[in-house]
Design an enzyme around this catalytic site. Structure first.
Site, short mmCIF file in Angstrom:
data_model
loop_
_atom_site.label_atom_id
_atom_site.label_comp_id
_atom_site.label_asym_id
_atom_site.label_seq_id
_atom_site.Cartn_x
_atom_site.Cartn_y
_atom_site.Cartn_z
CG ASP A 84 -2.18 0.80 1.08
OD1 ASP A 84 -2.07 2.03 0.86
OD2 ASP A 84 -3.28 0.23 1.14
CE1 TYR A 110 -14.49 2.69 -7.37
CE2 TYR A 110 -16.88 2.44 -7.48
CZ TYR A 110 -15.64 1.97 -7.08
OH TYR A 110 -15.54 0.79 -6.39
CE LYS A 118 -13.18 -0.16 -9.09
NZ LYS A 118 -12.01 -0.94 -8.69
P1 NAD Z 1 -10.12 1.59 0.32
O1 NAD Z 1 -10.24 3.00 -0.17
O2 NAD Z 1 -10.54 1.27 1.69
O3 NAD Z 1 -8.62 1.09 0.15
C1 NAD Z 1 -7.87 1.38 -1.00
C2 NAD Z 1 -6.41 1.35 -0.62
O4 NAD Z 1 -5.65 1.67 -1.78
C3 NAD Z 1 -6.04 2.38 0.47
O5 NAD Z 1 -5.42 1.73 1.56
C4 NAD Z 1 -5.08 3.32 -0.24
O6 NAD Z 1 -4.03 3.79 0.61
C5 NAD Z 1 -4.54 2.45 -1.36
N1 NAD Z 1 -4.04 3.23 -2.49
C6 NAD Z 1 -4.57 4.34 -3.05
N2 NAD Z 1 -3.79 4.78 -4.04
C7 NAD Z 1 -2.75 3.92 -4.14
C8 NAD Z 1 -1.62 3.85 -4.97
N3 NAD Z 1 -1.38 4.77 -5.92
N4 NAD Z 1 -0.76 2.82 -4.80
C9 NAD Z 1 -0.97 1.89 -3.83
N5 NAD Z 1 -2.02 1.93 -2.99
C10 NAD Z 1 -2.90 2.94 -3.15
O7 NAD Z 1 -10.89 0.68 -0.74
P2 NAD Z 1 -11.61 -0.71 -0.48
O8 NAD Z 1 -12.98 -0.41 -0.01
O9 NAD Z 1 -10.75 -1.59 0.28
O10 NAD Z 1 -11.77 -1.22 -1.98
C11 NAD Z 1 -10.79 -2.05 -2.57
C12 NAD Z 1 -11.20 -2.26 -4.01
O11 NAD Z 1 -12.53 -2.82 -4.07
C13 NAD Z 1 -11.26 -0.98 -4.84
O12 NAD Z 1 -10.84 -1.26 -6.15
C14 NAD Z 1 -12.73 -0.63 -4.86
O13 NAD Z 1 -13.08 0.09 -5.99
C15 NAD Z 1 -13.37 -2.01 -4.87
N6 NAD Z 1 -14.73 -2.00 -4.32
C16 NAD Z 1 -14.96 -1.68 -3.01
C17 NAD Z 1 -16.27 -1.66 -2.54
C18 NAD Z 1 -16.56 -1.31 -1.11
O14 NAD Z 1 -17.75 -1.17 -0.75
N7 NAD Z 1 -15.56 -1.18 -0.25
C19 NAD Z 1 -17.32 -1.96 -3.40
C20 NAD Z 1 -17.05 -2.24 -4.73
C21 NAD Z 1 -15.74 -2.29 -5.18
N1 SER Z 2 -18.90 0.90 -2.16
C1 SER Z 2 -18.39 1.48 -3.36
C2 SER Z 2 -18.60 2.94 -3.38
O1 SER Z 2 -19.55 3.39 -2.77
C3 SER Z 2 -19.06 0.87 -4.55
O2 SER Z 2 -18.11 0.40 -5.41
O3 SER Z 2 -17.85 3.65 -4.02
#
Ligand code: NAD
Ligand code: SER
Length: 317
Positions: A34, A142, A146
């Site tokens: 990260d 976003y 995606k």
């Molecule tokens: P998050 O924002 O909690 O975590 C993302 C992490 O990526 C952070 O720790 C951040 O420091 C790191 N990051 C950002 N830029 C970076 C870079 N340039 N290099 C390395 N690390 C970097 O996100 P999440 O909720 O854990 O989501 C993870 C993935 O799942 C994402 O691709 C997100 O789009 C996808 N997703 C999440 C959800 C959700 O509800 N959480 C839903 C759909 C999809």
């Molecule tokens: N939980 C995510 C958001 O709200 C959906 O990808 O961005």
């Protein structure tokens, strides 16, 4: 213990901080990476490498140094933060993914996981039981990133034979790490505020129905997809995945069963229009048929588990 070395990007985020721990129960070498430093169990349970997904050379060096065989590419900018900083979201979500795809095909990496989202759908998509294949007109940066990401993944599978697997997650609910700038974050924040202050101001309207999932199901589903035999995977863009759907008022009513003096008020902001463009529920029959997906938690079970775990965490602080 399985011996494939795994690299997880964005490992300190909401999903990564739990997925890494689950992977470490099954695999000997799981490297978390990260931009920010890990804390707690994530830090203590294994290797961490500071990596920026925009720096392809750093990724490539790490992959070669550790002989990485599988990657989970979680680093991204989520929907709400993305609308406020579209340039940053496009750069990290697109360039980061392209770097990962290229590093995979230029190295020993055999399998890549890409997390997509219900945000790939848009205002003209059928909102109820949204099909796997349907109109997709995302109107957030976003969602656009995606959807483009899904197309890149499918192209790398078709043209370069890369074993890319992906899930369109609904909103994810968890207590270990707070949500990271999404439109569904209210469904996490509400629990912490309910326990701490007994009240919550919701940034979505009370009747905004959205698909959601509890993190233990999301983590299990992700690993099940990655472990499934390649011939079972018929979708190389991204699989719809469903847990349960609810609106803020329904979640508030469920929390009130456990915390009777909890109150909620609604002050919708810019995130309302993002939520309004997304499905209310998703048809995940491809995931069920292809690799046996089955969610375990419903709204009631998730609410009870969230409250019990946040209370337990607060007692130990
Ligand atoms: P998050 O924002 O909690 O975590 C993302 C992490 O990526 C952070 O720790 C951040 O420091 C790191 N990051 C950002 N830029 C970076 C870079 N340039 N290099 C390395 N690390 C970097 O996100 P999440 O909720 O854990 O989501 C993870 C993935 O799942 C994402 O691709 C997100 O789009 C996808 N997703 C999440 C959800 C959700 O509800 N959480 C839903 C759909 C999809
Ligand atoms: N939980 C995510 C958001 O709200 C959906 O990808 O961005």
């Amino acid at each position: 213990m399985k011996s494939d070395t795994i690299l997880v990007t964005g490992a300190c985020g909401q999903i990564g901080s739990e997925l890494v721990l689950a992977l470490r129960k099954q695999y000997k070498n799981v490297i978390a990476s990260d931009l920010k430093e890990p804390t707690g169990e994530l830090k203590e349970s294994g290797e961490f490498v500071r990596l920026d997904v925009l720096h392809k050379n750093g990724l490539s060096e790490c992959v070669h140094q550790y002989g990485v065989k599988q990657m989970y590419h979680l680093a991204a900018i989520l929907s709400a933060t993305g609308e406020q900083n579209p340039e940053l979201a496009w750069r990290i979500n697109m360039k980061g993914l392209r770097n990962m795809l290229d590093v995979c095909t230029e190295s020993s990496v055999q399998k890549l996981f890409f997390p997509s989202s219900m945000a790939v759908f848009g205002p003209h998509t059928p909102k109820v039981n949204t099909p796997q294949y349907t109109v997709m007109d995302p109107n957030t940066i976003y969602g656009i990133s995606k959807q483009a990401g899904e197309r890149w993944c499918d192209w790398y599978f078709q043209k370069k034979g890369l074993d890319v697997r992906s899930i369109r997650y609904p909103g994810l609910i968890s207590y270990k790490t707070k949500a990271g700038g999404g439109t569904t974050d209210y469904a996490v924040d509400i629990f912490f505020e309910a326990l701490e202050k007994k009240k919550y101001t919701c940034f979505l309207k009370e009747d905004t129905l959205l698909p959601m999932m509890y993190m233990p199901d999301a983590v299990r589903g992700t690993i099940e997809l990655m472990e499934a035999p390649a011939e079972k995977i018929t979708v190389r863009s991204s699989y719809n995945l469903s847990g349960f759907s609810f609106a803020p008022a329904e979640l508030a009513a469920e929390i009130k069963k456990q915390i009777p003096d909890f109150t909620i008020i609604y002050q919708p902001d810019f995130r309302q229009s993002i939520a309004d463009s997304w499905p209310k529920s998703m048809d995940d029959s491809y995931a069920k048929t292809d690799w046996g997906w089955k969610p375990e938690f419903d709204l009631s079970a998730m609410t009870k588990d969230m409250i019990a775990n946040i209370e337990a965490m607060q007692e130990t602080v």
